[in-house]
Design a protein around this motif. Structure first.
Motif, mmCIF file in Angstrom:
data_model
loop_
_atom_site.group_PDB
_atom_site.id
_atom_site.type_symbol
_atom_site.label_atom_id
_atom_site.label_comp_id
_atom_site.label_asym_id
_atom_site.label_seq_id
_atom_site.Cartn_x
_atom_site.Cartn_y
_atom_site.Cartn_z
ATOM 1 N N LEU A 152 0.871 -1.058 0.012
ATOM 2 C CA LEU A 152 0.089 -0.024 -0.073
ATOM 3 C C LEU A 152 0.792 1.152 0.001
ATOM 4 C CD1 LEU A 152 -2.401 -1.430 2.699
ATOM 5 C CD2 LEU A 152 -3.235 -0.837 0.310
ATOM 6 N N PRO A 153 0.287 2.310 -0.534
ATOM 7 C CA PRO A 153 1.101 3.596 -0.570
ATOM 8 C C PRO A 153 1.330 3.971 0.777
ATOM 9 C CG PRO A 153 -0.814 3.714 -1.716
ATOM 10 C CD PRO A 153 -1.042 2.404 -1.179
ATOM 11 N N ALA A 213 0.005 7.014 2.530
ATOM 12 C CA ALA A 213 -1.550 6.969 3.052
ATOM 13 C C ALA A 213 -1.853 5.763 3.711
ATOM 14 C CB ALA A 213 -2.335 6.561 1.619
ATOM 15 N N LEU A 238 -5.596 5.279 5.783
ATOM 16 C CA LEU A 238 -6.452 4.047 5.314
ATOM 17 C C LEU A 238 -6.778 3.065 6.320
ATOM 18 C CD1 LEU A 238 -4.585 3.051 1.904
ATOM 19 C CD2 LEU A 238 -6.626 4.089 1.984
ATOM 20 N N ILE A 247 -8.629 6.759 -0.991
ATOM 21 C CA ILE A 247 -7.568 6.149 -1.896
ATOM 22 C C ILE A 247 -6.916 7.339 -2.769
ATOM 23 C CG2 ILE A 247 -7.164 4.672 -3.777
ATOM 24 C CD1 ILE A 247 -9.343 2.872 -2.217
ATOM 25 N N PRO A 248 -5.581 7.384 -2.832
ATOM 26 C CA PRO A 248 -4.989 8.527 -3.597
ATOM 27 C C PRO A 248 -5.117 8.286 -5.121
ATOM 28 C CG PRO A 248 -3.390 7.283 -2.257
ATOM 29 C CD PRO A 248 -4.619 6.760 -1.848
ATOM 30 N N LYS A 249 -5.120 6.840 -5.318
ATOM 31 C CA LYS A 249 -5.264 6.644 -6.583
ATOM 32 C C LYS A 249 -5.666 5.117 -7.183
ATOM 33 C CE LYS A 249 -2.783 6.931 -11.236
ATOM 34 N NZ LYS A 249 -1.486 7.031 -11.958
ATOM 35 N N MET A 250 -6.632 4.832 -7.761
ATOM 36 C CA MET A 250 -7.037 3.924 -8.051
ATOM 37 C C MET A 250 -6.357 2.771 -9.113
ATOM 38 S SD MET A 250 -10.083 2.339 -6.485
ATOM 39 C CE MET A 250 -11.440 3.039 -5.718
ATOM 40 N N ASN A 300 -11.576 -2.593 -9.248
ATOM 41 C CA ASN A 300 -10.628 -1.503 -8.948
ATOM 42 C C ASN A 300 -10.445 -1.191 -7.494
ATOM 43 O OD1 ASN A 300 -10.832 -0.354 -11.668
ATOM 44 N ND2 ASN A 300 -12.853 0.064 -11.408
ATOM 45 N N PHE A 301 -9.187 -1.093 -7.043
ATOM 46 C CA PHE A 301 -8.758 -0.774 -5.868
ATOM 47 C C PHE A 301 -7.522 -0.253 -5.633
ATOM 48 C CE2 PHE A 301 -8.027 -2.692 -1.220
ATOM 49 C CZ PHE A 301 -8.719 -1.667 -0.776
ATOM 50 N N VAL A 302 -7.096 0.231 -4.360
ATOM 51 C CA VAL A 302 -5.655 0.975 -4.485
ATOM 52 C C VAL A 302 -4.776 0.028 -4.795
ATOM 53 C CG1 VAL A 302 -5.633 0.267 -2.047
ATOM 54 C CG2 VAL A 302 -4.219 2.343 -2.861
ATOM 55 N N ARG A 303 -4.750 -1.258 -4.352
ATOM 56 C CA ARG A 303 -3.687 -2.400 -4.864
ATOM 57 C C ARG A 303 -4.459 -3.613 -5.080
ATOM 58 N NH1 ARG A 303 -1.458 1.846 -5.563
ATOM 59 N NH2 ARG A 303 0.920 2.266 -4.877
#
Length: 239
Positions: free
Chosen positions: A15-16, A19, A23, A153-156, A174-177
């Motif tokens: 994960l980022p 974030a 999260l 989520i900063p980017k999907m 679609n998800f963050v990772r």
């Protein structure tokens, strides 16, 4: 009514870092809030967030296996519209009752079960019923989807599923990772839910290289952090 502590973990790819803390906090707080709305968690329930580079998890105390049934009062229509001059049900009233699932095989009995009360303007007909409380599997499914939708989520990312989908290799989510595992335990019982193409179980993964076991099995919701540390060489708490 059976109450146990609940543990839900989503095992994902890295994960980022910036974030991660947020999260984890939002995942736990939203999951608990959704379960409260459904009557499965109480105002006394405490949510504890967990977040490490490859997991988001929440431990929630005092979660019911089934929410209590609730009394529902529904205003149908004015008496002048629902009953004719002889006090019998009009077609409009019978149609409304049918839509609510009421038994209208005996219209006289159906009318007798209604309650008359003023609604501020005129006398109205009210239908009292009991709404069956949600079971944990149904409620957690709803709560989990709602909690994931609220994550900051900063980017999907969009990725393809390989199993448990309509078109393996083609169906996308679609998800963050990319997510690879879902753990859901109510006490020691697995709660059957699905999300992101994953079905829940009681196994997760530990550290890529340092884990003593693979997979790591969690036998009880309250053993999550200790089991991950002992068998997976992972400190689940972000702090």
């Amino acid at each position: 009514m059976s109450h146990q502590n609940l543990l839900v973990e989503l095992f994902v790819e890295e994960l980022p870092p910036k974030a991660l803390k947020k999260l984890g906090e939002v995942f736990a707080s939203q999951l608990c809030a959704q379960l409260r709305q459904l009557g499965l968690a109480s105002s006394d329930s405490v949510s504890t967030p967990f977040a490490s580079p490859r997991r988001l998890a929440a431990h929630i105390t005092h979660v019911a296996a089934k929410a209590a049934d609730t009394a529902v009062q529904q205003k149908l229509m004015p008496v002048s519209v629902g009953l004719d001059a002889d006090g019998l049900a009009t077609p409009a009233l019978l149609k409304k009752l049918q839509a609510l699932g009421a038994d209208v095989s005996d219209p006289v009995f159906a009318v007798a079960a209604l309650r008359k009360a003023p609604d501020g303007k005129a006398e109205a007909l009210f239908y009292d019923s009991q709404m069956t409380g949600a079971t944990l599997d149904v409620g957690l499914q709803h709560a989990l989807l709602a909690a994931l939708a609220q994550l900051p989520i900063p980017k999907m990312m969009s990725y393809q599923l390989e199993t448990d989908c309509e078109l393996p290799g083609w169906s996308s989510v679609n998800f963050v990772r990319p997510a690879h595992g879902l753990l859901a335990l109510h006490g020691s019982t697995v709660v059957p839910v699905k999300v992101l193409g994953l079905s829940s179980g009681q196994q997760t993964q530990g550290h890529r290289f340092e884990a003593h076991k693979s997979p790591v099995q969690v036998d009880h919701a309250d053993d999550y952090a200790a089991t991950l540390l002992r068998d997976g060489a992972v400190i689940a708490s972000f702090g």
